[in-house]
Design an enzyme around this catalytic site. Structure first.
Site, PDB file in Angstrom:
ATOM      1  N   CYS A 146       0.792  -1.227   0.000  1.00  0.00           N
ATOM      2  CA  CYS A 146       0.000   0.000   0.000  1.00  0.00           C
ATOM      3  C   CYS A 146       0.829   1.283   0.000  1.00  0.00           C
ATOM      4  CB  CYS A 146      -1.018  -0.012   1.128  1.00  0.00           C
ATOM      5  SG  CYS A 146      -0.412  -0.445   2.744  1.00  0.00           S
ATOM      6  N   ARG A 181      16.341   0.977   0.788  1.00  0.00           N
ATOM      7  CA  ARG A 181      15.923  -0.213   0.046  1.00  0.00           C
ATOM      8  C   ARG A 181      15.237  -1.217   0.979  1.00  0.00           C
ATOM      9  NH1 ARG A 181      20.235  -0.186  -2.816  1.00  0.00           N
ATOM     10  NH2 ARG A 181      21.425  -1.781  -1.709  1.00  0.00           N
ATOM     11  N   SER A 182      14.384  -0.732   1.850  1.00  0.00           N
ATOM     12  CA  SER A 182      13.689  -1.617   2.776  1.00  0.00           C
ATOM     13  C   SER A 182      12.671  -2.463   2.028  1.00  0.00           C
ATOM     14  CB  SER A 182      12.979  -0.802   3.858  1.00  0.00           C
ATOM     15  OG  SER A 182      11.824  -0.177   3.321  1.00  0.00           O
ATOM     16  N   ASP A 204      21.236   2.855  -0.669  1.00  0.00           N
ATOM     17  CA  ASP A 204      21.033   2.324   0.671  1.00  0.00           C
ATOM     18  C   ASP A 204      22.379   2.299   1.379  1.00  0.00           C
ATOM     19  OD1 ASP A 204      18.787   0.799   2.240  1.00  0.00           O
ATOM     20  OD2 ASP A 204      20.584  -0.409   2.529  1.00  0.00           O
TER      21      ASP A 204
END
Length: 309
Positions: A146, A181-182, A204
């Site tokens: 989401c 870059r999670s 990152d």
């Protein structure tokens, strides 16, 4: 140039209004009001604030969101119970619930058919392989995470210029820079942008890689680019940053391309005020539209379960 500051709340309301119409149609056909169970491990702080916003957004969409406070040792059993509870249509996890490694595991415990956040590996595999439907007839849309989806919707409303030619994907010719870059935001967002045709420099603490666009192939490709922060920011039409730290060196106006669209996703701001003097559009927050996208996912999950039961 002075940037237009894009408020996500009116955009979120439009999506919530549409979800409410879908939910009302379900109820008029005799279905009970849809219900999401939210699991929260904190009494206060960002997760608790997010839960309150999510309750308001879901209520506006005609969806019941019950937020339950749980202890770390209770979470796994509570997810398992919710997975088989016919009165629970969706599950929302408010992190942190345990620790970083175990929170990642918790996402895998949620039944993907009730995963309104779109974070289960079932949905991630479809995303990374660029499968946009779950059925051969292309009638049932895959669920997307989401927050990354909210960012894409905001970019559309920001008036992102198109450089596509002919049948190329919508973001062909666009270069983006995504910082962090999670698995929650940065990586799926880079994949979504690249699957829509953009070249994405992903920065990152572990270094830089580039998501090469899915043009002439089904999905994106990833290369070790070695590009640095200065090069990535200077080349980007879109800059999105989601670093959850007060120690992050703020992105300055003199680092970005003139006319770039900038999106701040972080708990603590990642952008210096000078960005407003150089960007074309600045999005200071994403939260309201994240809630709207989660609410939007629920009717899709309900249809998925009914058609594949």
């Amino acid at each position: 140039m002075t940037a237009t500051v894009l408020n996500p709340s009116p955009i979120a309301k439009a999506y919530l209004d549409k979800v409410r119409k879908d939910v009302t149609a379900l109820v008029e056909k005799g279905r009970r009001r849809p219900r999401i169970l939210g699991l929260l491990g904190q009494e206060d702080g960002p997760a608790a604030t997010y839960a309150r916003y999510a309750q308001r957004g879901c209520e506006a969409a005609g969806i019941e969101l019950d937020v339950e406070h749980v202890q770390a040792h209770e979470v796994e059993a509570r997810i398992a119970a919710a997975n088989i509870d016919p009165e629970v249509d969706g599950i929302f996890l408010y992190y942190p619930l345990m620790d970083r490694a175990n929170d990642r595991w918790l996402r895998e415990l949620v039944d993907p058919r009730k995963d309104v956040e779109g974070m289960h590996s079932f949905w991630a595999r479809l995303l990374y392989e660029n499968h946009r439907h779950v059925d051969a007839g292309h009638e049932l849309r895959a669920i997307l995470p989401c927050t990354p989806l909210a960012i894409l919707k905001l970019l559309q409303h920001a008036g992102l210029p198109t450089h596509r030619v002919g049948d190329e994907p919508p973001l062909a010719g666009i270069t983006a820079c995504v910082i962090n870059r999670s698995e929650l935001v940065g990586r799926p967002l880079a994949a979504m942008l690249a699957n829509d045709g953009a070249r994405v420099h992903s920065l990152d603490v572990d270094g830089a890689i580039t998501f090469e666009p899915a043009i002439g192939r089904r999905t994106f490709d990833v290369t070790d680019s070695g590009i640095d922060r200065a090069g990535a920011l200077a080349s980007a039409d879109i800059v999105i940053s989601a670093v959850p730290s007060r120690d992050f060196e703020l992105i300055r106006g003199d680092e970005i391309r003139e006319g770039a669209i900038c999106v701040d996703v972080a708990e603590f701001t990642n952008f210096d005020q000078s960005v407003l003097e150089r960007a074309s559009v600045f999005v200071p927050r994403v939260g309201p539209l994240t809630v709207a996208m989660a609410a939007r996912n629920l009717p899709r999950l309900l249809r998925l379960r009914s058609e594949r039961a």
